[in-house]
Write an enzyme that holds these catalytic residues in place. Structure first.
Site, PDB file in Angstrom:
ATOM      1  N   CYS A  86       0.827  -1.199   0.000  1.00 57.61           N
ATOM      2  CA  CYS A  86       0.000   0.000   0.000  1.00 57.61           C
ATOM      3  C   CYS A  86       0.872   1.263   0.000  1.00 57.61           C
ATOM      4  CB  CYS A  86      -0.875  -0.027   1.255  1.00 57.61           C
ATOM      5  SG  CYS A  86      -2.326   1.008   1.112  1.00 57.61           S
ATOM      6  N   ASP A  98      -6.487  -2.950  11.032  1.00 56.97           N
ATOM      7  CA  ASP A  98      -5.288  -2.119  11.149  1.00 56.97           C
ATOM      8  C   ASP A  98      -5.125  -1.699  12.610  1.00 56.97           C
ATOM      9  OD1 ASP A  98      -3.067  -0.678  10.366  1.00 56.97           O
ATOM     10  OD2 ASP A  98      -4.151   0.758   9.123  1.00 56.97           O
TER      11      ASP A  98
HETATM   12  O1  LIG Z   1      -0.781   4.900   4.619  1.00 54.83           O
HETATM   13  C1  LIG Z   1      -1.304   6.005   4.814  1.00 54.83           C
HETATM   14  O2  LIG Z   1      -0.638   7.059   4.782  1.00 54.83           O
HETATM   15  C2  LIG Z   1      -2.780   6.094   5.105  1.00 54.83           C
HETATM   16  C3  LIG Z   1      -3.336   7.340   5.347  1.00 54.83           C
HETATM   17  C4  LIG Z   1      -4.687   7.468   5.607  1.00 54.83           C
HETATM   18  C5  LIG Z   1      -5.508   6.343   5.636  1.00 54.83           C
HETATM   19  C6  LIG Z   1      -4.953   5.085   5.395  1.00 54.83           C
HETATM   20  C7  LIG Z   1      -3.597   4.944   5.135  1.00 54.83           C
HETATM   21  N1  LIG Z   1      -3.050   3.686   4.942  1.00 54.83           N
HETATM   22  C8  LIG Z   1      -3.842   2.511   4.906  1.00 54.83           C
HETATM   23  C9  LIG Z   1      -3.195   1.197   4.684  1.00 54.83           C
HETATM   24  O3  LIG Z   1      -3.850   0.312   4.139  1.00 54.83           O
HETATM   25  C10 LIG Z   1      -1.818   0.877   5.247  1.00 54.83           C
HETATM   26  O4  LIG Z   1      -1.244  -0.067   4.422  1.00 54.83           O
HETATM   27  C11 LIG Z   1      -2.032   0.311   6.660  1.00 54.83           C
HETATM   28  O5  LIG Z   1      -2.411   1.363   7.512  1.00 54.83           O
HETATM   29  C12 LIG Z   1      -0.759  -0.367   7.221  1.00 54.83           C
HETATM   30  O6  LIG Z   1       0.293   0.556   7.313  1.00 54.83           O
HETATM   31  P1  LIG Z   1       1.682   0.127   8.008  1.00 54.83           P
HETATM   32  O7  LIG Z   1       1.447  -0.025   9.467  1.00 54.83           O
HETATM   33  O8  LIG Z   1       2.621   1.239   7.699  1.00 54.83           O
HETATM   34  O9  LIG Z   1       2.118  -1.155   7.346  1.00 54.83           O
END
Ligand SMILES: O=C(O)c1ccccc1NCC(=O)[C@H](O)[C@H](O)COP(=O)(O)O
Length: 213
Positions: free
Chosen positions: A6, A129
């Site tokens: 993502c 999440d």
């Molecule tokens: O990633 C972002 O900046 C974000 C911003 C606002 C809403 C959602 C967002 N991300 C969503 C996702 O699906 C990410 O992959 C998920 O939160 C996991 O992130 P991580 O902990 O960094 O792997």
């Protein structure tokens, strides 16, 4: 097991990650995020991709924004990552019947999992999440995997939150999600993916899957 990477912002990285074997690419359509990509950029990236699922990640967006982004970006999935109501999910589903609808739930404590039953009839897929007080996603915070061991929703689900090449095997030894989702764990700075980390991740997942056969 679906593997979603993502927060793509760069066409060459998106093509490389799709070619390496990820199954879903996620594009952040939330303007406040450092990983935000405009619909026109999604369109440019998607046109260069081999066949792969393409999710747009929205948070409390208007139906018009979602519709326009799906059309321009040729998205196959809409991930709702804000406080969208069940009624709103129903509206999105009716408006875009051919698009996979994913409801993301940010889990602060186990009570938050109660929402799964109420949303299940109106969405295709869940994504769990980690909760963060200031940021909606991409935080690198992990869920407490042990507490999710009895989680068996009636819809497929992605595990997200703080997954990295070096901890994904442990997560998958405790849980059996239908997919995993990573963002910050495979990047050098927000929106700039690290292809070496992506390769390590894919390797770690493959190894974990072989061990569990
Ligand atoms: O990633 C972002 O900046 C974000 C911003 C606002 C809403 C959602 C967002 N991300 C969503 C996702 O699906 C990410 O992959 C998920 O939160 C996991 O992130 P991580 O902990 O960094 O792997």
């Amino acid at each position: 097991m679906r593997i979603k990477i993502c927060g793509l912002t760069q066409p060459d990285q998106a093509v490389a990650i799709a070619t390496m074997g990820a199954s879903v690419l996620g594009f952040i359509c939330v303007k406040q995020s450092p990983r935000y990509v405009a619909p026109e950029t999604i369109q440019t990236i998607v046109q260069a991709l081999p066949p792969i699922d393409r999710f747009g990640v929205f948070a409390n967006a208007s139906l018009e924004q979602i519709k326009q982004t799906v059309a321009l970006g040729q998205l196959s999935g809409v991930q709702l990552h804000g406080q969208e109501s069940i009624a709103y999910c129903q509206t999105v589903r009716t408006t875009l019947p051919d698009v996979e609808l994913i409801k993301a739930l940010r889990i602060r404590d186990l009570k938050d999992l109660d929402q799964v039953e109420t949303y299940a009839p109106y969405v295709d897929t869940f994504l769990l999440d980690a909760y963060h007080p200031q940021h909606l996603g991409g935080t690198g915070h992990t869920l407490d995997w042990k507490t999710l061991q009895t989680f068996r929703p009636e819809r497929p689900w992605f595990l997200a939150g703080g997954l990295r090449p070096d901890n994904v095997a442990q997560a998958l030894s405790l849980l059996s999600p239908d997919g995993i989702d990573l963002s910050s764990g495979v990047e050098q700075s927000p929106g700039d993916k690290n292809l070496i980390k992506v390769a390590q991740l894919l390797q770690a997942v493959k190894k974990g899957e072989t061990l569990s056969l």
